[in-house]
Motif scaffolding. Structure first.
Motif, PDB file in Angstrom:
ATOM      1  N   ALA A   1       0.832  -1.213   0.000  1.00 29.08           N
ATOM      2  CA  ALA A   1       0.000   0.000   0.000  1.00 29.08           C
ATOM      3  C   ALA A   1       0.865   1.262   0.000  1.00 29.08           C
ATOM      4  CB  ALA A   1      -0.932  -0.009   1.199  1.00 29.08           C
ATOM      5  N   ASP A   2       1.969   1.244   0.737  1.00 29.02           N
ATOM      6  CA  ASP A   2       2.881   2.392   0.760  1.00 29.02           C
ATOM      7  C   ASP A   2       3.536   2.609  -0.607  1.00 29.02           C
ATOM      8  OD1 ASP A   2       2.298   2.822   3.417  1.00 29.02           O
ATOM      9  OD2 ASP A   2       4.002   1.619   4.129  1.00 29.02           O
ATOM     10  N   LEU A   3       3.918   1.511  -1.260  1.00 26.54           N
ATOM     11  CA  LEU A   3       4.518   1.634  -2.592  1.00 26.54           C
ATOM     12  C   LEU A   3       3.524   2.194  -3.607  1.00 26.54           C
ATOM     13  CD1 LEU A   3       6.560  -1.673  -2.775  1.00 26.54           C
ATOM     14  CD2 LEU A   3       7.436   0.640  -2.504  1.00 26.54           C
ATOM     15  N   VAL A   4       2.280   1.771  -3.511  1.00 21.54           N
ATOM     16  CA  VAL A   4       1.254   2.287  -4.415  1.00 21.54           C
ATOM     17  C   VAL A   4       1.024   3.771  -4.160  1.00 21.54           C
ATOM     18  CG1 VAL A   4      -1.196   2.136  -4.988  1.00 21.54           C
ATOM     19  CG2 VAL A   4       0.151   0.055  -4.743  1.00 21.54           C
ATOM     20  N   LYS A   5       1.019   4.176  -2.897  1.00 21.60           N
ATOM     21  CA  LYS A   5       0.834   5.593  -2.562  1.00 21.60           C
ATOM     22  C   LYS A   5       1.986   6.436  -3.107  1.00 21.60           C
ATOM     23  CE  LYS A   5      -0.805   6.514   1.471  1.00 21.60           C
ATOM     24  NZ  LYS A   5      -0.946   6.726   2.922  1.00 21.60           N
ATOM     25  N   ILE A   6       3.205   5.931  -2.990  1.00 19.62           N
ATOM     26  CA  ILE A   6       4.370   6.657  -3.505  1.00 19.62           C
ATOM     27  C   ILE A   6       4.305   6.757  -5.029  1.00 19.62           C
ATOM     28  CG2 ILE A   6       6.878   6.506  -3.796  1.00 19.62           C
ATOM     29  CD1 ILE A   6       6.953   5.345  -0.931  1.00 19.62           C
ATOM     30  N   ALA A   7       3.885   5.683  -5.685  1.00 19.71           N
ATOM     31  CA  ALA A   7       3.748   5.716  -7.137  1.00 19.71           C
ATOM     32  C   ALA A   7       2.689   6.732  -7.556  1.00 19.71           C
ATOM     33  CB  ALA A   7       3.395   4.330  -7.670  1.00 19.71           C
ATOM     34  N   GLY A   8       1.599   6.852  -6.798  1.00 17.29           N
ATOM     35  CA  GLY A   8       0.567   7.843  -7.093  1.00 17.29           C
ATOM     36  C   GLY A   8       1.074   9.256  -6.937  1.00 17.29           C
ATOM     37  N   ILE A   9       1.909   9.494  -5.941  1.00 14.78           N
ATOM     38  CA  ILE A   9       2.496  10.820  -5.742  1.00 14.78           C
ATOM     39  C   ILE A   9       3.431  11.157  -6.902  1.00 14.78           C
ATOM     40  CG2 ILE A   9       4.072  12.152  -4.278  1.00 14.78           C
ATOM     41  CD1 ILE A   9       2.883  10.637  -1.887  1.00 14.78           C
ATOM     42  N   ARG A  10       4.189  10.179  -7.359  1.00 16.97           N
ATOM     43  CA  ARG A  10       5.097  10.398  -8.485  1.00 16.97           C
ATOM     44  C   ARG A  10       4.324  10.821  -9.728  1.00 16.97           C
ATOM     45  NH1 ARG A  10       7.061   7.479 -12.810  1.00 16.97           N
ATOM     46  NH2 ARG A  10       9.141   8.077 -13.442  1.00 16.97           N
ATOM     47  N   TRP A  11       3.163  10.234  -9.957  1.00 13.64           N
ATOM     48  CA  TRP A  11       2.353  10.586 -11.125  1.00 13.64           C
ATOM     49  C   TRP A  11       1.936  12.056 -11.073  1.00 13.64           C
ATOM     50  CZ3 TRP A  11       1.474   8.637 -15.690  1.00 13.64           C
ATOM     51  CH2 TRP A  11       0.429   9.135 -16.434  1.00 13.64           C
ATOM     52  N   ALA A  12       1.551  12.539  -9.910  1.00 10.48           N
ATOM     53  CA  ALA A  12       1.158  13.946  -9.776  1.00 10.48           C
ATOM     54  C   ALA A  12       2.345  14.869 -10.065  1.00 10.48           C
ATOM     55  CB  ALA A  12       0.603  14.202  -8.382  1.00 10.48           C
ATOM     56  N   VAL A  13       3.531  14.486  -9.601  1.00 12.06           N
ATOM     57  CA  VAL A  13       4.723  15.299  -9.854  1.00 12.06           C
ATOM     58  C   VAL A  13       5.033  15.320 -11.351  1.00 12.06           C
ATOM     59  CG1 VAL A  13       7.220  15.411  -9.454  1.00 12.06           C
ATOM     60  CG2 VAL A  13       5.678  14.962  -7.553  1.00 12.06           C
ATOM     61  N   GLU A  14       4.918  14.180 -12.010  1.00 11.49           N
ATOM     62  CA  GLU A  14       5.152  14.118 -13.456  1.00 11.49           C
ATOM     63  C   GLU A  14       4.164  15.018 -14.219  1.00 11.49           C
ATOM     64  OE1 GLU A  14       7.497  12.592 -15.234  1.00 11.49           O
ATOM     65  OE2 GLU A  14       8.484  11.772 -13.467  1.00 11.49           O
ATOM     66  N   GLU A  15       2.902  15.007 -13.802  1.00  9.09           N
ATOM     67  CA  GLU A  15       1.909  15.874 -14.444  1.00  9.09           C
ATOM     68  C   GLU A  15       2.234  17.344 -14.212  1.00  9.09           C
ATOM     69  OE1 GLU A  15      -1.998  14.810 -13.167  1.00  9.09           O
ATOM     70  OE2 GLU A  15      -2.249  13.432 -14.830  1.00  9.09           O
ATOM     71  N   ASP A  16       2.698  17.682 -13.019  1.00 12.69           N
ATOM     72  CA  ASP A  16       3.065  19.074 -12.740  1.00 12.69           C
ATOM     73  C   ASP A  16       4.230  19.523 -13.618  1.00 12.69           C
ATOM     74  OD1 ASP A  16       1.067  19.327 -10.893  1.00 12.69           O
ATOM     75  OD2 ASP A  16       2.357  18.971  -9.149  1.00 12.69           O
ATOM     76  N   PHE A  17       5.225  18.669 -13.792  1.00 16.19           N
ATOM     77  CA  PHE A  17       6.338  19.037 -14.671  1.00 16.19           C
ATOM     78  C   PHE A  17       5.884  19.153 -16.127  1.00 16.19           C
ATOM     79  CE2 PHE A  17       9.415  17.848 -11.320  1.00 16.19           C
ATOM     80  CZ  PHE A  17      10.176  19.001 -11.379  1.00 16.19           C
ATOM     81  N   ALA A  18       4.999  18.274 -16.554  1.00 20.23           N
ATOM     82  CA  ALA A  18       4.478  18.379 -17.921  1.00 20.23           C
ATOM     83  C   ALA A  18       3.697  19.679 -18.099  1.00 20.23           C
ATOM     84  CB  ALA A  18       3.591  17.178 -18.240  1.00 20.23           C
ATOM     85  N   ASN A  19       2.888  20.045 -17.102  1.00 18.82           N
ATOM     86  CA  ASN A  19       2.183  21.330 -17.152  1.00 18.82           C
ATOM     87  C   ASN A  19       3.160  22.491 -17.171  1.00 18.82           C
ATOM     88  OD1 ASN A  19      -0.510  20.781 -17.392  1.00 18.82           O
ATOM     89  ND2 ASN A  19      -0.883  20.685 -15.193  1.00 18.82           N
ATOM     90  N   GLY A  20       4.211  22.395 -16.374  1.00 16.77           N
ATOM     91  CA  GLY A  20       5.214  23.456 -16.337  1.00 16.77           C
ATOM     92  C   GLY A  20       5.918  23.629 -17.670  1.00 16.77           C
ATOM     93  N   LYS A  21       6.204  22.515 -18.329  1.00 19.60           N
ATOM     94  CA  LYS A  21       6.854  22.598 -19.638  1.00 19.60           C
ATOM     95  C   LYS A  21       5.895  23.134 -20.694  1.00 19.60           C
ATOM     96  CE  LYS A  21      10.114  18.850 -18.825  1.00 19.60           C
ATOM     97  NZ  LYS A  21      10.498  17.489 -19.232  1.00 19.60           N
ATOM     98  N   ASP A  22       4.651  22.698 -20.625  1.00 19.44           N
ATOM     99  CA  ASP A  22       3.683  23.086 -21.652  1.00 19.44           C
ATOM    100  C   ASP A  22       3.170  24.509 -21.452  1.00 19.44           C
ATOM    101  OD1 ASP A  22       1.932  22.680 -23.851  1.00 19.44           O
ATOM    102  OD2 ASP A  22       0.296  22.311 -22.432  1.00 19.44           O
ATOM    103  N   ALA A  23       2.783  24.842 -20.229  1.00 20.98           N
ATOM    104  CA  ALA A  23       2.080  26.106 -19.992  1.00 20.98           C
ATOM    105  C   ALA A  23       3.016  27.299 -19.805  1.00 20.98           C
ATOM    106  CB  ALA A  23       1.173  25.973 -18.763  1.00 20.98           C
ATOM    107  N   VAL A  24       4.123  27.117 -19.116  1.00 17.70           N
ATOM    108  CA  VAL A  24       4.945  28.282 -18.779  1.00 17.70           C
ATOM    109  C   VAL A  24       6.379  28.190 -19.285  1.00 17.70           C
ATOM    110  CG1 VAL A  24       3.582  28.923 -16.765  1.00 17.70           C
ATOM    111  CG2 VAL A  24       5.471  27.331 -16.489  1.00 17.70           C
ATOM    112  N   GLY A  25       6.691  27.189 -20.092  1.00 10.33           N
ATOM    113  CA  GLY A  25       8.019  27.118 -20.687  1.00 10.33           C
ATOM    114  C   GLY A  25       9.129  26.804 -19.708  1.00 10.33           C
ATOM    115  N   LEU A  26       8.889  25.852 -18.832  1.00 10.95           N
ATOM    116  CA  LEU A  26       9.919  25.466 -17.863  1.00 10.95           C
ATOM    117  C   LEU A  26      11.171  24.945 -18.566  1.00 10.95           C
ATOM    118  CD1 LEU A  26      10.626  25.113 -14.878  1.00 10.95           C
ATOM    119  CD2 LEU A  26       9.576  22.853 -14.974  1.00 10.95           C
ATOM    120  N   ASP A  27      11.014  24.348 -19.719  1.00 12.01           N
ATOM    121  CA  ASP A  27      12.159  23.787 -20.438  1.00 12.01           C
ATOM    122  C   ASP A  27      12.707  24.722 -21.528  1.00 12.01           C
ATOM    123  OD1 ASP A  27       9.923  23.588 -22.013  1.00 12.01           O
ATOM    124  OD2 ASP A  27      10.397  21.585 -22.773  1.00 12.01           O
TER     125      ASP A  27
END
Length: 165
Positions: A4-30
């Protein structure tokens, strides 16, 4: 470590990945070619601050609209009002850029008219996506019922094996 802890950590990682994708797409982080660490940090901080501002704008707008209606079964009739999906960060960025350009370049009466015109499209799009989501859920629920409903052959086989006992 528990599963259950591993699944929770994997879920948190997905949110971080989406935030970075939003940052690259919306505000030009890259969109930087920084040669020094200090200049890269400045760019990253400004991009993340812009992303935070857009996320706050989108979340404030999210409170004014009800959640879309989802079906409870595959045979349910669609409601009259489908609702709207939540506004996205990318949509907030588009409207923010559009309105700052309009406010800077046009007179007040024309700006108000153009703003009202440009707000009609996101409203239509979010209603359309809510309607599409409802029909998608409805179709998947109907398919789920069909796959889990016993067929005539299975019913006959069950009745026949019950009669043989």
């Amino acid at each position: 470590m528990a599963l259950a802890d591993l699944v929770k950590i994997a879920g948190i990682r997905w949110a971080v990945e989406e935030d970075f994708a939003n940052g690259k797409d919306a505000v030009g982080l890259d969109h930087t070619q920084a040669r020094r660490y200090r200049s890269w940090c400045r760019h990253a901080v400004l991009a993340m601050a812009a992303l935070a501002l857009l996320a706050v704008i989108a979340s404030l707008d999210r409170r004014t609209y009800p959640d879309p209606v989802l079906p409870t079964d595959g045979a349910a009739e669609p409601p009259e009002d489908f609702g709207q999906i939540a506004p996205t960060v990318t949509e907030a960025r588009r409207l923010f850029q559009l309105f700052t350009a309009l406010l800077r370049n046009l007179p007040t009466a024309l700006t108000t008219c153009r703003m009202a015109f440009h707000l009609q499209w996101p409203t239509w799009r979010r209603r359309r996506q809510a309607r599409s989501r409802l029909h998608h859920h409805k179709r998947r629920l109907a398919a789920l019922v069909r796959t889990h409903a016993p067929t005539t052959r299975q019913i006959t086989k069950c009745n026949w094996s019950a009669g043989q006992r």
